[in-house]
Design a protein around this motif. Structure first.
Motif, PDB file in Angstrom:
ATOM      1  N   ASN A   1      41.926  28.376  70.957  1.00  0.00           N
ATOM      2  CA  ASN A   1      42.796  27.977  69.850  1.00  0.00           C
ATOM      3  C   ASN A   1      43.203  29.165  68.984  1.00  0.00           C
ATOM      4  OD1 ASN A   1      42.533  25.341  70.714  1.00  0.00           O
ATOM      5  ND2 ASN A   1      40.908  24.875  69.272  1.00  0.00           N
ATOM      6  N   ASN A   2      42.519  30.306  69.100  1.00  0.00           N
ATOM      7  CA  ASN A   2      42.884  31.491  68.329  1.00  0.00           C
ATOM      8  C   ASN A   2      44.101  32.199  68.898  1.00  0.00           C
ATOM      9  OD1 ASN A   2      40.728  31.179  66.558  1.00  0.00           O
ATOM     10  ND2 ASN A   2      39.374  32.426  67.794  1.00  0.00           N
ATOM     11  N   LEU A   3      44.527  31.759  70.074  1.00  0.00           N
ATOM     12  CA  LEU A   3      45.666  32.378  70.737  1.00  0.00           C
ATOM     13  C   LEU A   3      46.920  31.551  70.592  1.00  0.00           C
ATOM     14  CD1 LEU A   3      43.812  33.326  74.023  1.00  0.00           C
ATOM     15  CD2 LEU A   3      44.298  34.836  72.091  1.00  0.00           C
TER      16      LEU A   3
ATOM     17  N   SER B 155      35.778  44.803  70.334  1.00  0.00           N
ATOM     18  CA  SER B 155      37.145  45.176  69.979  1.00  0.00           C
ATOM     19  C   SER B 155      38.134  44.092  70.411  1.00  0.00           C
ATOM     20  CB  SER B 155      37.501  46.515  70.633  1.00  0.00           C
ATOM     21  OG  SER B 155      38.839  46.849  70.396  1.00  0.00           O
ATOM     22  N   ILE B 156      37.968  43.606  71.637  1.00  0.00           N
ATOM     23  CA  ILE B 156      38.839  42.546  72.161  1.00  0.00           C
ATOM     24  C   ILE B 156      38.653  41.271  71.345  1.00  0.00           C
ATOM     25  CG2 ILE B 156      39.273  41.044  74.152  1.00  0.00           C
ATOM     26  CD1 ILE B 156      38.395  43.509  75.894  1.00  0.00           C
ATOM     27  N   LEU B 157      37.401  40.896  71.099  1.00  0.00           N
ATOM     28  CA  LEU B 157      37.115  39.675  70.340  1.00  0.00           C
ATOM     29  C   LEU B 157      37.687  39.752  68.920  1.00  0.00           C
ATOM     30  CD1 LEU B 157      33.469  39.080  71.554  1.00  0.00           C
ATOM     31  CD2 LEU B 157      35.454  37.653  72.078  1.00  0.00           C
ATOM     32  N   ARG B 158      37.487  40.865  68.259  1.00  0.00           N
ATOM     33  CA  ARG B 158      37.983  41.016  66.887  1.00  0.00           C
ATOM     34  C   ARG B 158      39.509  40.983  66.862  1.00  0.00           C
ATOM     35  NH1 ARG B 158      39.805  44.804  63.280  1.00  0.00           N
ATOM     36  NH2 ARG B 158      39.175  44.490  61.118  1.00  0.00           N
ATOM     37  N   TYR B 159      40.138  41.695  67.778  1.00  0.00           N
ATOM     38  CA  TYR B 159      41.594  41.798  67.798  1.00  0.00           C
ATOM     39  C   TYR B 159      42.246  40.423  67.958  1.00  0.00           C
ATOM     40  CZ  TYR B 159      46.302  43.159  69.172  1.00  0.00           C
ATOM     41  OH  TYR B 159      47.666  43.294  69.246  1.00  0.00           O
ATOM     42  N   TYR B 160      41.823  39.676  68.973  1.00  0.00           N
ATOM     43  CA  TYR B 160      42.460  38.380  69.217  1.00  0.00           C
ATOM     44  C   TYR B 160      42.036  37.316  68.215  1.00  0.00           C
ATOM     45  CZ  TYR B 160      44.785  40.001  73.398  1.00  0.00           C
ATOM     46  OH  TYR B 160      45.608  40.671  74.264  1.00  0.00           O
ATOM     47  N   THR B 161      40.845  37.409  67.676  1.00  0.00           N
ATOM     48  CA  THR B 161      40.437  36.456  66.647  1.00  0.00           C
ATOM     49  C   THR B 161      41.295  36.654  65.403  1.00  0.00           C
ATOM     50  OG1 THR B 161      38.192  36.361  67.514  1.00  0.00           O
ATOM     51  CG2 THR B 161      38.506  35.635  65.245  1.00  0.00           C
TER      52      THR B 161
ATOM     53  N   TRP C 153      44.179  40.046  79.322  1.00  0.00           N
ATOM     54  CA  TRP C 153      43.257  40.285  78.210  1.00  0.00           C
ATOM     55  C   TRP C 153      42.936  38.991  77.490  1.00  0.00           C
ATOM     56  CZ3 TRP C 153      40.745  44.566  78.502  1.00  0.00           C
ATOM     57  CH2 TRP C 153      41.338  45.710  79.036  1.00  0.00           C
ATOM     58  N   ARG C 154      43.894  38.092  77.390  1.00  0.00           N
ATOM     59  CA  ARG C 154      43.662  36.808  76.732  1.00  0.00           C
ATOM     60  C   ARG C 154      42.667  35.959  77.540  1.00  0.00           C
ATOM     61  NH1 ARG C 154      48.590  35.170  73.481  1.00  0.00           N
ATOM     62  NH2 ARG C 154      48.382  33.149  74.475  1.00  0.00           N
ATOM     63  N   ARG C 155      42.805  35.994  78.877  1.00  0.00           N
ATOM     64  CA  ARG C 155      41.847  35.282  79.746  1.00  0.00           C
ATOM     65  C   ARG C 155      40.440  35.832  79.541  1.00  0.00           C
ATOM     66  NH1 ARG C 155      45.489  36.031  83.661  1.00  0.00           N
ATOM     67  NH2 ARG C 155      44.204  37.561  84.736  1.00  0.00           N
ATOM     68  N   LEU C 156      40.350  37.150  79.451  1.00  0.00           N
ATOM     69  CA  LEU C 156      39.049  37.789  79.240  1.00  0.00           C
ATOM     70  C   LEU C 156      38.472  37.377  77.891  1.00  0.00           C
ATOM     71  CD1 LEU C 156      36.856  39.738  80.204  1.00  0.00           C
ATOM     72  CD2 LEU C 156      38.221  41.604  79.222  1.00  0.00           C
ATOM     73  N   TYR C 157      39.287  37.327  76.871  1.00  0.00           N
ATOM     74  CA  TYR C 157      38.864  36.903  75.528  1.00  0.00           C
ATOM     75  C   TYR C 157      38.218  35.523  75.582  1.00  0.00           C
ATOM     76  CZ  TYR C 157      39.623  35.207  70.705  1.00  0.00           C
ATOM     77  OH  TYR C 157      39.492  34.655  69.452  1.00  0.00           O
ATOM     78  N   VAL C 158      38.852  34.606  76.281  1.00  0.00           N
ATOM     79  CA  VAL C 158      38.318  33.245  76.401  1.00  0.00           C
ATOM     80  C   VAL C 158      37.050  33.244  77.257  1.00  0.00           C
ATOM     81  CG1 VAL C 158      38.797  30.915  77.250  1.00  0.00           C
ATOM     82  CG2 VAL C 158      40.558  32.167  75.976  1.00  0.00           C
ATOM     83  N   GLN C 159      37.040  34.037  78.328  1.00  0.00           N
ATOM     84  CA  GLN C 159      35.847  34.096  79.189  1.00  0.00           C
ATOM     85  C   GLN C 159      34.645  34.620  78.408  1.00  0.00           C
ATOM     86  OE1 GLN C 159      36.240  36.032  83.022  1.00  0.00           O
ATOM     87  NE2 GLN C 159      34.043  36.438  83.089  1.00  0.00           N
ATOM     88  N   MET C 160      34.880  35.463  77.430  1.00  0.00           N
ATOM     89  CA  MET C 160      33.789  35.997  76.611  1.00  0.00           C
ATOM     90  C   MET C 160      33.223  34.954  75.658  1.00  0.00           C
ATOM     91  SD  MET C 160      35.161  39.745  75.561  1.00  0.00           S
ATOM     92  CE  MET C 160      35.309  41.051  76.760  1.00  0.00           C
ATOM     93  N   GLY C 161      33.826  33.773  75.629  1.00  0.00           N
ATOM     94  CA  GLY C 161      33.302  32.690  74.819  1.00  0.00           C
ATOM     95  C   GLY C 161      34.085  32.411  73.553  1.00  0.00           C
TER      96      GLY C 161
END
Length: 104
Positions: A101-103, A63-69, A89-97
């Motif tokens: 640049n999507n942010l 959900s986090i990956l899809r939302y921020y992508t 949440w943005r830090r977590l998004y990047v930590q997930m790989g």
């Protein structure tokens, strides 16, 4: 049979009483994965437990990956910059790989 019922009831009681220390409790708002023109700010900051890969839940992570992508480059609806909760949440998004640049 009676012993089995007592055993099952005991197991359920113990499970209910066990602590969930380390389990993430903040809720990520993915805006129901709708098609949005701007993002709203996250109301809750992810706790440290979210940053432990052992706690990652597949549904929440996707959900986090899809939302921020899909939406990470969009502005916030109030025109302001990311809040502390948003940054978490943005830090977590990047930590997930995911790509930073999507942010925006």
């Amino acid at each position: 049979m009676k012993k089995l019922i007592v055993l099952a009831a005991t197991a359920l009681a113990l499970a209910a009483c066990s602590t969930t220390e380390g389990t993430p409790t903040a809720q990520f708002d993915d805006e129901r994965q709708g098609d949005i023109s701007c993002m709203k700010h996250q109301e809750q900051t992810p706790g440290e437990a979210y940053f432990d890969e052992g706690n990652w839940d597949t549904v929440v992570s996707l959900s986090i990956l899809r939302y921020y992508t899909s939406n990470g480059a969009k502005p916030y609806c109030d025109g302001k910059t990311a809040t502390e909760a948003d940054q978490g949440w943005r830090r977590l998004y990047v930590q997930m790989g995911a790509e930073k640049n999507n942010l925006r």
